[in-house]
Design a protein around this motif. Structure first.
Motif, PDB file in Angstrom:
ATOM      1  N   PRO A 118       0.803  -1.227   0.000  1.00  0.00           N
ATOM      2  CA  PRO A 118       0.000   0.000   0.000  1.00  0.00           C
ATOM      3  C   PRO A 118       0.837   1.279   0.000  1.00  0.00           C
ATOM      4  CG  PRO A 118      -0.977  -1.587   1.465  1.00  0.00           C
ATOM      5  CD  PRO A 118       0.361  -2.151   1.050  1.00  0.00           C
ATOM      6  N   SER A 119       2.038   1.229   0.547  1.00  0.00           N
ATOM      7  CA  SER A 119       2.882   2.427   0.494  1.00  0.00           C
ATOM      8  C   SER A 119       3.234   2.745  -0.956  1.00  0.00           C
ATOM      9  CB  SER A 119       4.141   2.250   1.341  1.00  0.00           C
ATOM     10  OG  SER A 119       4.998   1.272   0.786  1.00  0.00           O
ATOM     11  N   HIS A 120       3.397   1.724  -1.782  1.00  0.00           N
ATOM     12  CA  HIS A 120       3.704   1.951  -3.191  1.00  0.00           C
ATOM     13  C   HIS A 120       2.472   2.407  -3.968  1.00  0.00           C
ATOM     14  CE1 HIS A 120       7.655   0.706  -2.332  1.00  0.00           C
ATOM     15  NE2 HIS A 120       7.334  -0.564  -2.135  1.00  0.00           N
ATOM     16  N   THR A 121       1.306   1.936  -3.576  1.00  0.00           N
ATOM     17  CA  THR A 121       0.070   2.458  -4.175  1.00  0.00           C
ATOM     18  C   THR A 121      -0.016   3.957  -3.887  1.00  0.00           C
ATOM     19  OG1 THR A 121      -1.056   0.339  -3.866  1.00  0.00           O
ATOM     20  CG2 THR A 121      -2.454   2.269  -4.203  1.00  0.00           C
ATOM     21  N   GLY A 122       0.294   4.346  -2.664  1.00  0.00           N
ATOM     22  CA  GLY A 122       0.299   5.764  -2.308  1.00  0.00           C
ATOM     23  C   GLY A 122       1.310   6.556  -3.121  1.00  0.00           C
ATOM     24  N   GLN A 123       2.487   5.984  -3.359  1.00  0.00           N
ATOM     25  CA  GLN A 123       3.491   6.665  -4.171  1.00  0.00           C
ATOM     26  C   GLN A 123       3.001   6.842  -5.604  1.00  0.00           C
ATOM     27  OE1 GLN A 123       6.610   3.816  -3.235  1.00  0.00           O
ATOM     28  NE2 GLN A 123       7.836   5.468  -2.345  1.00  0.00           N
ATOM     29  N   ILE A 124       2.352   5.830  -6.148  1.00  0.00           N
ATOM     30  CA  ILE A 124       1.811   5.919  -7.509  1.00  0.00           C
ATOM     31  C   ILE A 124       0.786   7.052  -7.582  1.00  0.00           C
ATOM     32  CG2 ILE A 124       0.338   4.724  -9.202  1.00  0.00           C
ATOM     33  CD1 ILE A 124       1.847   2.112  -8.320  1.00  0.00           C
ATOM     34  N   ILE A 125      -0.105   7.105  -6.608  1.00  0.00           N
ATOM     35  CA  ILE A 125      -1.123   8.161  -6.573  1.00  0.00           C
ATOM     36  C   ILE A 125      -0.468   9.532  -6.440  1.00  0.00           C
ATOM     37  CG2 ILE A 125      -3.044   9.111  -5.221  1.00  0.00           C
ATOM     38  CD1 ILE A 125      -3.778   6.100  -4.614  1.00  0.00           C
ATOM     39  N   TYR A 126       0.540   9.645  -5.585  1.00  0.00           N
ATOM     40  CA  TYR A 126       1.219  10.924  -5.383  1.00  0.00           C
ATOM     41  C   TYR A 126       1.903  11.392  -6.669  1.00  0.00           C
ATOM     42  CZ  TYR A 126       4.171  14.504  -3.321  1.00  0.00           C
ATOM     43  OH  TYR A 126       4.779  15.688  -3.041  1.00  0.00           O
ATOM     44  N   ILE A 127       2.612  10.499  -7.338  1.00  0.00           N
ATOM     45  CA  ILE A 127       3.274  10.865  -8.601  1.00  0.00           C
ATOM     46  C   ILE A 127       2.225  11.275  -9.633  1.00  0.00           C
ATOM     47  CG2 ILE A 127       4.626   9.980 -10.551  1.00  0.00           C
ATOM     48  CD1 ILE A 127       6.166   8.251  -8.469  1.00  0.00           C
ATOM     49  N   ALA A 128       1.120  10.536  -9.707  1.00  0.00           N
ATOM     50  CA  ALA A 128       0.058  10.883 -10.654  1.00  0.00           C
ATOM     51  C   ALA A 128      -0.502  12.268 -10.352  1.00  0.00           C
ATOM     52  CB  ALA A 128      -1.045   9.826 -10.612  1.00  0.00           C
ATOM     53  N   LYS A 129      -0.676  12.593  -9.081  1.00  0.00           N
ATOM     54  CA  LYS A 129      -1.166  13.926  -8.717  1.00  0.00           C
ATOM     55  C   LYS A 129      -0.145  15.000  -9.075  1.00  0.00           C
ATOM     56  CE  LYS A 129      -4.437  12.781  -5.082  1.00  0.00           C
ATOM     57  NZ  LYS A 129      -4.810  13.007  -3.688  1.00  0.00           N
ATOM     58  N   MET A 130       1.131  14.685  -8.952  1.00  0.00           N
ATOM     59  CA  MET A 130       2.170  15.640  -9.351  1.00  0.00           C
ATOM     60  C   MET A 130       2.062  15.933 -10.850  1.00  0.00           C
ATOM     61  SD  MET A 130       5.465  14.262  -7.213  1.00  0.00           S
ATOM     62  CE  MET A 130       6.588  15.562  -7.699  1.00  0.00           C
ATOM     63  N   ARG A 131       1.720  14.931 -11.622  1.00  0.00           N
ATOM     64  CA  ARG A 131       1.637  15.083 -13.076  1.00  0.00           C
ATOM     65  C   ARG A 131       0.301  15.671 -13.532  1.00  0.00           C
ATOM     66  NH1 ARG A 131       6.081  15.214 -15.927  1.00  0.00           N
ATOM     67  NH2 ARG A 131       5.142  14.194 -17.704  1.00  0.00           N
ATOM     68  N   LYS A 132      -0.776  15.277 -12.892  1.00  0.00           N
ATOM     69  CA  LYS A 132      -2.109  15.631 -13.379  1.00  0.00           C
ATOM     70  C   LYS A 132      -2.862  16.615 -12.498  1.00  0.00           C
ATOM     71  CE  LYS A 132      -2.077  13.123 -16.995  1.00  0.00           C
ATOM     72  NZ  LYS A 132      -1.891  13.810 -18.258  1.00  0.00           N
ATOM     73  N   GLY A 133      -2.396  16.844 -11.294  1.00  0.00           N
ATOM     74  CA  GLY A 133      -3.202  17.651 -10.362  1.00  0.00           C
ATOM     75  C   GLY A 133      -4.311  16.789  -9.815  1.00  0.00           C
ATOM     76  N   ASN A 134      -5.527  17.231  -9.991  1.00  0.00           N
ATOM     77  CA  ASN A 134      -6.664  16.457  -9.494  1.00  0.00           C
ATOM     78  C   ASN A 134      -6.876  15.210 -10.341  1.00  0.00           C
ATOM     79  OD1 ASN A 134      -7.287  18.189  -7.407  1.00  0.00           O
ATOM     80  ND2 ASN A 134      -8.595  19.455  -8.695  1.00  0.00           N
ATOM     81  N   LEU A 135      -7.212  14.135  -9.672  1.00  0.00           N
ATOM     82  CA  LEU A 135      -7.537  12.878 -10.348  1.00  0.00           C
ATOM     83  C   LEU A 135      -9.029  12.626 -10.215  1.00  0.00           C
ATOM     84  CD1 LEU A 135      -4.564  10.779  -8.970  1.00  0.00           C
ATOM     85  CD2 LEU A 135      -4.776  11.702 -11.277  1.00  0.00           C
ATOM     86  N   ILE A 136      -9.556  11.847 -11.123  1.00  0.00           N
ATOM     87  CA  ILE A 136     -10.976  11.499 -11.096  1.00  0.00           C
ATOM     88  C   ILE A 136     -11.127  10.173 -10.367  1.00  0.00           C
ATOM     89  CG2 ILE A 136     -13.000  10.922 -12.505  1.00  0.00           C
ATOM     90  CD1 ILE A 136     -11.662  12.705 -14.712  1.00  0.00           C
ATOM     91  N   TRP A 137     -11.972  10.167  -9.336  1.00  0.00           N
ATOM     92  CA  TRP A 137     -12.228   8.956  -8.551  1.00  0.00           C
ATOM     93  C   TRP A 137     -13.694   8.594  -8.705  1.00  0.00           C
ATOM     94  CZ3 TRP A 137      -7.839   6.997  -6.857  1.00  0.00           C
ATOM     95  CH2 TRP A 137      -6.767   7.861  -6.652  1.00  0.00           C
ATOM     96  N   ASP A 138     -13.955   7.514  -9.407  1.00  0.00           N
ATOM     97  CA  ASP A 138     -15.348   7.072  -9.538  1.00  0.00           C
ATOM     98  C   ASP A 138     -15.491   5.609  -9.381  1.00  0.00           C
ATOM     99  OD1 ASP A 138     -14.019   6.625 -11.943  1.00  0.00           O
ATOM    100  OD2 ASP A 138     -15.670   7.269 -13.181  1.00  0.00           O
TER     101      ASP A 138
END
Length: 167
Positions: free
Chosen positions: A147-167
């Motif tokens: 799960p720490s790596h899932t968090g890192q993936i999400i953090y990097i994605a937010k760095m690249r995209k800003g807000n992400l869509i969660w549905d």
């Protein structure tokens, strides 16, 4: 319901959620985003997915499904690792499917949680686990680790995209 099944059900929910979040995030990224890292020393999403795959294959896929032991281990932290978005999605899916498959086998036979599948492998000692480790110990170790790596993936994605869509 016994305590083993309660633990297994909790782990299944967590790994299924992590699989879903990882997929949702990666689908929103470009090909360039997959291999981008914040600094030259940092991991990219490609590295993190390769690492999740390496851990899943090392601790579960090899023991239960006969997969080669170290398919992605050598590239997990390779600087500049290039993977396509489709490759990352497929590798991520296979990794989580492997862990979920082992958990489903354990749910059908919870006594197997105490099996030691690596007793006959060459000696090793890695990340607090060794040849004597039980399936339960491996699952709990990965429950803390992945799960720490899932968090890192999400953090990097937010760095690249800003807000992400969660549905």
């Amino acid at each position: 319901m016994n305590s083993s099944n309660i633990v297994i059900d909790h782990l299944l929910r967590k790994y299924k959620a992590d699989q879903k979040w990882t997929r949702m995030v990666i689908e929103q990224l470009s090909e360039e985003d997959i291999s981008w890292s914040p600094t030259p020393e940092s991991n990219s999403i490609a590295n993190l997915v390769a690492h999740i795959s390496g851990a899943a294959r090392y601790w579960f896929d090899a023991a239960y499904f006969g997969a080669p032991l170290n398919e992605y281990r050598s590239i997990e932290f390779e600087r500049g690792l290039q993977m396509s978005k489709d490759q990352v999605l497929e590798i991520s899916k296979k990794s989580y499917d492997c862990i979920i498959g082992v958990l489903e086998m354990m749910k059908a036979n919870p006594e197997r949680l105490l099996e030691q599948p690596y007793l006959n492998y060459p000696p090793f000692d890695s990340a607090a686990l060794n040849n004597q480790s039980t399936i339960l110990e491996m699952l709990l170790h990965q429950f803390r680790h992945l799960p720490s790596h899932t968090g890192q993936i999400i953090y990097i994605a937010k760095m690249r995209k800003g807000n992400l869509i969660w549905d």
